[in-house]
Design an enzyme around this catalytic site. Structure first.
Site, PDB file in Angstrom:
ATOM      1  N   GLY A 253      87.527  -1.475   5.285  1.00  0.00           N
ATOM      2  CA  GLY A 253      86.393  -2.134   5.926  1.00  0.00           C
ATOM      3  C   GLY A 253      86.111  -3.498   5.338  1.00  0.00           C
ATOM      4  O   GLY A 253      85.776  -4.447   6.059  1.00  0.00           O
ATOM      5  N   ASP A 282      91.803   6.254  -3.037  1.00  0.00           N
ATOM      6  CA  ASP A 282      92.565   7.254  -2.283  1.00  0.00           C
ATOM      7  C   ASP A 282      94.010   6.841  -2.030  1.00  0.00           C
ATOM      8  O   ASP A 282      94.787   7.630  -1.484  1.00  0.00           O
ATOM      9  CB  ASP A 282      91.896   7.528  -0.930  1.00  0.00           C
ATOM     10  CG  ASP A 282      90.556   8.234  -1.088  1.00  0.00           C
ATOM     11  OD1 ASP A 282      90.312   8.797  -2.172  1.00  0.00           O
ATOM     12  OD2 ASP A 282      89.761   8.223  -0.139  1.00  0.00           O
ATOM     13  N   TYR A 438      83.424  12.131  -8.762  1.00  0.00           N
ATOM     14  CA  TYR A 438      83.019  10.782  -9.140  1.00  0.00           C
ATOM     15  C   TYR A 438      83.381  10.443 -10.581  1.00  0.00           C
ATOM     16  O   TYR A 438      83.369   9.274 -10.966  1.00  0.00           O
ATOM     17  CB  TYR A 438      81.516  10.617  -8.909  1.00  0.00           C
ATOM     18  CG  TYR A 438      81.168  10.674  -7.442  1.00  0.00           C
ATOM     19  CD1 TYR A 438      81.409   9.581  -6.612  1.00  0.00           C
ATOM     20  CD2 TYR A 438      80.631  11.818  -6.881  1.00  0.00           C
ATOM     21  CE1 TYR A 438      81.123   9.632  -5.264  1.00  0.00           C
ATOM     22  CE2 TYR A 438      80.334  11.887  -5.528  1.00  0.00           C
ATOM     23  CZ  TYR A 438      80.590  10.793  -4.724  1.00  0.00           C
ATOM     24  OH  TYR A 438      80.311  10.842  -3.380  1.00  0.00           O
TER      25      TYR A 438
END
Length: 562
Positions: A253, A282, A438
Site C-alpha cells: 500500500g 511477511d 508481535y
C-alpha cells in the site's frame, strides 16, 4: 563478444540500440537517460534479437514500448525485455548533470569499477533452456558516473509507513549516513507518523550523529501509521519545504502511494526523485528475492517454536500450537518450520486444510500423539479464516491500509482441538498455545538483515542521486536492481504449493497435503495448482499417506471459502 545498448542523451528522436561483436570493448554511451520522446519509463522496453546476428555482425534492434500492440520481430526465441524506471530527464530534458563525488572518494579509490555501467542489467529469470527467450531484465543498482543533484542543494526526507519490521531503523540510518558519507548531503528530514506526517508538520532533523546507534533498537525512530495518504497535500508539502529527494519505506500500500506521489511530481514538473524501499515482514512483495527483516523474524520465531516443543514433549499427550505472522503469505511459518525440524504440521493461507474425517487434521494429530506422545503445530495468522468465520462473528472490515481484518485462528484451533479430544475422543491432552506474533517484528534486525538493509539504503541513495525516480530497490537473483514500482504492487508473493520448498516442508513434517480431499480445498486452490499437483503425483508414482477421495464432515466446514 559484448552486448552494447546505447542512446543519445538529449536526442529528439527515439533512443536507438545496437549490438556489437568487437573483441575489444567499444566506447560506452549513457543508456540510462532517455530523451523526452522516450515516453513512459514505467512501461517495458522490448529488445529482441537473433542469436546468429550476435555471432556474426551487428544488427539493428526493434525498440518499442510494450504498450504498443505493433511489437514485431522475425525471431522471438531470444527476446530481451528491459523494464526500465523513470528518470527526471524524461520530463525535465534540460536538467544538468554533474560528476559523481564518489570519483574523489578515498573509500572508493581502490574499487576497480566504481561506477555501474549504463548497459548493466539484472535478469529476472536465470534458469533458462536452450532456445528460450532471455526474458525480463531490470537496471542494475549502484552509483552512476553522473549525478543530477548538487550535494549542497539536496534536501532529502525519509518516511516510514505501515507495520513494524526488524531493520527499519537500519535503513533510516544508512540512508542518512550514505547521503552524508558518499555524497556530502547534510540536509535530511525525518517525517514522523507515516504519510500524514507530511501535512501535519511533524519533522525532525536527521544527522549521522543522531542516527548513529538506532540500528540497535527495534521499531522505527520516526514512528509509523497506516493510511493517511493524500497525494495533493503531500506533494504540496514537499514543494513548500523544498524537498527534492523522498525516501519511502513501506509495503504494498505504501508503494502505491509512492507511485501516486511520483506521478504528481512529474505532473507538476518538479525536480523531485521518489524512491521506495520495500518493507514487509511477511516476505510477500513480488519480484525481489526477499524482504528485509524476514530472516530476523524467522530466527526469532524459533524461540517460540522451541518453547512450545519443550512444553509438549515434557507431558503426556502434549500438544503445542504456535501462531506466527502471515496474512496472505505463509513464508514465515514455512521457513520457521523448516528451520526447526520439530514441527509436525504447518498450516498456511495458501494451503487450505480440513479438521474432521479421514485424512483430516484432527486424525493426523491423534496419530502423532499415539506415535510420539506429543505433537507441535505451527500456523500462519491467515490460515483457516473461512473456518473461524463460521464459529465466530465474521469481521468484514479492513484496517487503514486496506487489509482485511482477521479473526484469531490460533484461539479457534486451540478450542477445536480441545473439544475434539475431550468430548469426542474422550482423551486427555495437555495443550499449550503460544502467540509471539508481535514479538518477532519488534526486535532489532540480526547481522544478515543489517547488511541487507545497508545495501538497500545505499542502492536507493545511488539511484536518486543519479536522477532515477518512481522506482523501488531490491535484490533480483542476488543482484540489486532498480524496479518499476508497479511491478511490486501488481500482485502479492505467495507460497506456491507446487514448488520444491513446500515439498521439502511436507517431507520434513510428514503431514498430509490436504489437496483434493474436500470441496473447500478445491474451491480455494487455483485450478492450475491442482492440475500440477495431480500430474506430479501421477508422474512420480507418489501415493498420499491418506486415500485420495472426498470425505464427509460437519456441514460448517464445507461452507464456501469467503
Amino acid at each position: 563478444m559484448e552486448l552494447s545498448l546505447s542512446s543519445s542523451l538529449h536526442s529528439t528522436t527515439p533512443a536507438s540500440f545496437s549490438l556489437s561483436t568487437n573483441s575489444t570493448s567499444p566506447p560506452r554511451q549513457n543508456l540510462g537517460l532517455f530523451s523526452a520522446a522516450a515516453s513512459n519509463f514505467s512501461s517495458r522496453v522490448l529488445l529482441k534479437f537473433n542469436k546468429s546476428s550476435i555471432l556474426r555482425q551487428p544488427r539493428p534492434v526493434v525498440v518499442k514500448s510494450q504498450s504498443s500492440s505493433e511489437i514485431t520481430n522475425d525471431n522471438d526465441d531470444h527476446g530481451f525485455v528491459l523494464e526500465d524506471v523513470p528518470h527526471l530527464t524524461s520530463f525535465l530534458p534540460d536538467l544538468p548533470s554533474y560528476p559523481n563525488p564518489l570519483k574523489y572518494s578515498q573509500a572508493y579509490a581502490i574499487v576497480k569499477n566504481t561506477f555501474v555501467s549504463p548497459e548493466d542489467v539484472v535478469a529476472q529469470q536465470i534458469v533458462v533452456q536452450k532456445g528460450s527467450p532471455r526474458g525480463i531484465h531490470f537496471r542494475r543498482a549502484g552509483p552512476r558516473e553522473k549525478v543530477y543533484f548538487k550535494p549542497e542543494q539536496v534536501r532529502a526526507c525519509i518516511v516510514t509507513c505501515g507495520g513494524l519490521c526488524p531493520g527499519i531503523n537500519t535503513v533510516i540510518r544508512e540512508i542518512v549516513c550514505g547521503l552524508h558519507n558518499m555524497y556530502g548531503v547534510d540536509d535530511v528530514l525525518g517525517i514522523q507518523g507515516g504519510y500524514r506526517g507530511f501535512y501535519s508538520q511533524n519533522t525532525i532533523k536527521l544527522t549521522p550523529k543522531l542516527v548513529n546507534d538506532i540500528h540497535k533498537r527495534g521499531g522505527t525512530c520516526l514512528q509509523t501509521s497506516r493510511g493517511g495518504h493524500d497525494t495533493k497535500k503531500i506533494v504540496d508539502n514537499i514543494q513548500d519545504r523544498g524537498i527534492n529527494q523522498v525516501y519511502i519505506i513501506g509495503g504494498d500500500g505504501t508503494h502505491k502511494g509512492a507511485a501516486a506521489i511520483s506521478k504528481e511530481v512529474e505532473k507538476r514538473g518538479l525536480q523531485v526523485a521518489v524512491v521506495g524501499i520495500p518493507k514487509t515482514i511477511d516476505n510477500d512483495i513480488a519480484v525481489i528475492d526477499k524482504s528485509f527483516g524476514f530472516d530476523t523474524a524467522v530466527e526469532e520465531a524459533q524461540r517460540a517454536i522451541n518453547a512450545a516443543h519443550v512444553e509438549a514433549e515434557c507431558v503426556a499427550n502434549g500438544v503445542g500450537i504456535v501462531k506466527l505472522m502471515g496474512r496472505y503469505s505463509g513464508f514465515i511459518a514455512m521457513f520457521a518450520t523448516l528451520a526447526s525440524r520439530d514441527v509436525d504440521c504447518c498450516l498456511i493461507p495458501e494451503s487450505p486444510f480440513y479438521l474432521e474425517g479421514q485424512g483430516g487434521l484432527l486424525e493426523y494429530v491423534e496419530q502423532r500423539l499415539k506415535e510420539n506422545g506429543h505433537v507441535l503445530i505451527v500456523l500462519a495468522e491467515g490460515a483457516g479464516q473461512e473456518y473461524v468465520s463460521q464459529s465466530a462473528q465474521a469481521v468484514n472490515g479492513t484496517d487503514a491500509s486496506g487489509n482485511r481484518l482477521l479473526l484469531d485462528v490460533g484461539l479457534w484451533l486451540t478450542q477445536e482441538v480441545k473439544d475434539h479430544f475431550t468430548n469426542v475422543r474422550k482423551m486427555e491432552i495437555n495443550l499449550k498455545y503460544i502467540d509471539p506474533t508481535y514479538m518477532i517484528r519488534a526486535i532489532p534486525s540480526n547481522a544478515y538483515d543489517n547488511i541487507y538493509c545497508t545495501l538497500l539504503a545505499q542502492s536507493a541513495v545511488h539511484g536518486t542521486m543519479a536522477g532515477y525516480t518512481g522506482f523501488t530497490v531490491g535484490p533480483v537473483n542476488s543482484r540489486h536492481a532498480y524496479i518499476p514500482i508497479n511491478r511490486v504492487t501488481e500482485k502479492t508473493n505467495t507460497v506456491r504449493l507446487t514448488d520444491r520448498m513446500w515439498a521439502r516442508l511436507l517431507a520434513s513434517t510428514n503431514q498430509p497435503s490436504f489437496l483434493q480431499k474436500c470441496e473447500i480445498v478445491r474451491e480455494r486452490v487455483d485450478k492450475e495448482t491442482m492440475e500440477e499437483a495431480k500430474q506430479a503425483s501421477t508422474s512420480n508414482g507418489v501415493r498420499s499417506h491418506y486415500p485420495m477421495k472426498t470425505f464427509q464432515f460437519r456441514t460448517k466446514y464445507l461452507t464456501k471459502a469467503s
